[in-house]
Design a protein around this motif. Structure first.
Motif, PDB file in Angstrom:
ATOM      1  N   LYS A 183     -30.291  -1.978  37.520  1.00 53.62           N
ATOM      2  CA  LYS A 183     -30.513  -3.431  37.484  1.00 53.62           C
ATOM      3  C   LYS A 183     -30.155  -4.060  36.139  1.00 53.62           C
ATOM      4  O   LYS A 183     -30.876  -4.922  35.616  1.00 53.62           O
ATOM      5  N   VAL A 184     -29.026  -3.651  35.566  1.00 55.90           N
ATOM      6  CA  VAL A 184     -28.649  -4.169  34.245  1.00 55.90           C
ATOM      7  C   VAL A 184     -28.376  -5.666  34.270  1.00 55.90           C
ATOM      8  O   VAL A 184     -28.557  -6.358  33.258  1.00 55.90           O
ATOM      9  N   VAL A 185     -27.934  -6.189  35.423  1.00 57.20           N
ATOM     10  CA  VAL A 185     -27.665  -7.631  35.510  1.00 57.20           C
ATOM     11  C   VAL A 185     -28.975  -8.403  35.487  1.00 57.20           C
ATOM     12  O   VAL A 185     -29.139  -9.360  34.723  1.00 57.20           O
ATOM     13  N   ASP A 186     -29.936  -7.998  36.327  1.00 50.97           N
ATOM     14  CA  ASP A 186     -31.240  -8.666  36.353  1.00 50.97           C
ATOM     15  C   ASP A 186     -31.912  -8.603  34.993  1.00 50.97           C
ATOM     16  O   ASP A 186     -32.595  -9.544  34.590  1.00 50.97           O
ATOM     17  N   ARG A 187     -31.745  -7.494  34.286  1.00 56.92           N
ATOM     18  CA  ARG A 187     -32.398  -7.303  32.993  1.00 56.92           C
ATOM     19  C   ARG A 187     -31.664  -8.021  31.865  1.00 56.92           C
ATOM     20  O   ARG A 187     -32.174  -8.113  30.749  1.00 56.92           O
TER      21      ARG A 187
END
Length: 453
Positions: A183-187
């Protein structure tokens, strides 16, 4: 003195014009036309030449497909650093990227290769920052390896009837969105300014199980919406990360949390809005810990989804809500193992990649500390879901207003008050951490006369 080659002239004295020499392809065509195709030898030569050309072409195409299917090919582009590092650290590191991201079938793979030429264009002209997944991984990709009949997790604790979820057309990615890329985008840790930190040495600090396993907050949010008669997964945007490149109404419509903001909240000030949003999250969390048990489609009790994990026995004591502070001070890590926001809410909060790396490098064992517990409980929406409500001992407002002084006589007692209350009014634009908007200097406008010891 220079010498020039004299142009040839005809007897009449005119310049001789040479005929233009035919080009390579024209000469080759003439040569082919001049071949005697009635000769069997020439026919065999053509067959072998054609066969060689086909083999060479197939070899070139196969080599190109194989090379571009290799995950290391993706790593050549610096902007794919987060995706490659997280992929290598994931349980999917033994399969190729295309096995998840390309619909099965030779034709689909060829089409994908052609469409991927736009990635070369983006790489040269400047990629969107950050890179965001806008096309969901299809269920049929997942089902190439995974069974739809699985009823429990490998630990034997979690009860998830995959077959029933599939019958409802709930995409696999709705629950398993972090399985390969944490979830690098959400983070918010995959922007261009963060690319230099995405190295293999930092993987253990940036790629942790809590972001790769199914998020309980997603289960709670979805079940809550089902109980309200909604089917949120029908909008694929519910399963994908928010796309910051979308504009206007489209972006607002795709926001998974948009339903939690009511029209009345739109008229609040920034400070009131922050308190409102926090209380909205509190309501969701309170529903999750057992408020929805009867007369609902999906119960929110622990045993609805868990076979082993349940509310600890000491939590069932009558005075637990008033006397659990001592347990929190002594065993904070165990408390936070269950009561962390990343478990209870769907949307992962934005993070700072430098802070994650530094925290991972300097992480120390917890030692009982009231200040640490106070700060963590103020930050935690789970703790705030109770600390935002008036404790039983506070009686009614008028009585408590004139009777609470003995309860805040010492610094230690005041520290307990500060778990729920700010001492001063938060400055404009400052992040509101306290679970309640009642602060001490609302009444004690000149401050306290002294700090009692």
């Amino acid at each position: 003195m220079g010498f020039r080659k004299k142009k040839k002239t005809d007897p009449a004295g005119e310049i001789e014009i040479k005929p233009k020499k035919p080009g390579v392809f024209k000469r080759l065509w003439r040569k082919i036309k001049g071949i005697d195709w009635s000769n069997p030898v020439n026919k065999w030569r053509l067959l072998f030449a054609s066969l060689f050309a086909v083999i060479a072409m197939v070899g070139i195409v196969f080599g190109a497909v194989t090379a571009t299917n290799n995950p290391k090919f993706c790593a050549f582009c610096h902007e794919m650093g987060p995706e490659f590092v997280t992929y290598e650290a994931s349980a999917h590191s033994e399969i190729q990227c295309v096995e998840c991201h390309v619909k099965p079938g030779v034709v689909n793979e060829v089409v994908h290769k052609v469409e991927s030429l736009k990635e070369v264009y983006y790489h040269v002209t400047g990629v969107p920052d950050p890179i965001v997944q806008t096309v969901a991984v299809l269920d049929e990709n997942c089902l190439q390896c995974h069974s739809e009949n699985r009823l429990v997790t490998a630990t034997g604790d979690l009860k998830v009837n995959h077959e029933e979820h599939i019958k409802e057309d709930i995409p696999c990615i709705t629950c398993h969105s972090g399985v390969a890329h944490a979830k690098v985008v959400d983070r918010g840790i995959n922007s261009q300014k963060d690319m230099g930190y995405w190295k293999k040495d930092n993987a253990d600090k940036l790629v942790t199980p809590e972001y790769m396993r199914p998020n309980m907050g997603t289960c709670i949010d979805c079940h809550d919406k089902v109980n309200k008669g909604e089917r949120p997964w029908k909008d694929i945007q519910y399963s994908l990360p928010d796309n910051p490149h979308e504009k206007g109404e489209k972006k607002e419509a795709s926001h998974a949390e948009a339903a939690t903001v009511d029209t009345a909240a739109a008229t609040l000030t920034a400070e009131e809005q922050a308190v409102h949003n926090k209380k909205t999250q509190q309501e969701i969390i309170l529903q999750a810990i057992g408020k929805q048990k009867k007369d609902v489609k999906l119960s929110m009790e622990c045993f609805t989804c868990h076979k082993e994990v349940s509310t600890p026995k000491d939590h069932e004591q009558k005075d637990w809500t008033q006397n659990h502070g001592g347990n929190a001070i002594q065993d904070l890590n165990n408390c936070l193992d269950c009561h962390k926001d990343t478990k209870w809410i769907k949307k992962v909060p934005t993070q700072n990649i430098v802070s994650l790396i530094e925290a991972g490098a300097t992480k120390t064992a917890y030692k009982p500390n009231l200040t640490v517990v106070k700060n963590d409980s103020r930050e935690s929406n789970f703790c705030s879901s109770c600390h935002g409500y008036r404790p039983l001992g506070h009686t009614n407002s008028d009585t408590w207003l004139t009777a609470h002084a003995p309860h805040a006589a010492t610094n230690e007692q005041k520290a307990e008050c500060y778990v729920c209350h700010d001492r001063k009014k938060p400055a404009e634009g400052e992040k509101i951490k306290a679970p309640t908007d009642v602060y001490c200097e609302f009444c004690h406008r000149t401050g306290f006369k002294d700090e009692k010891k």
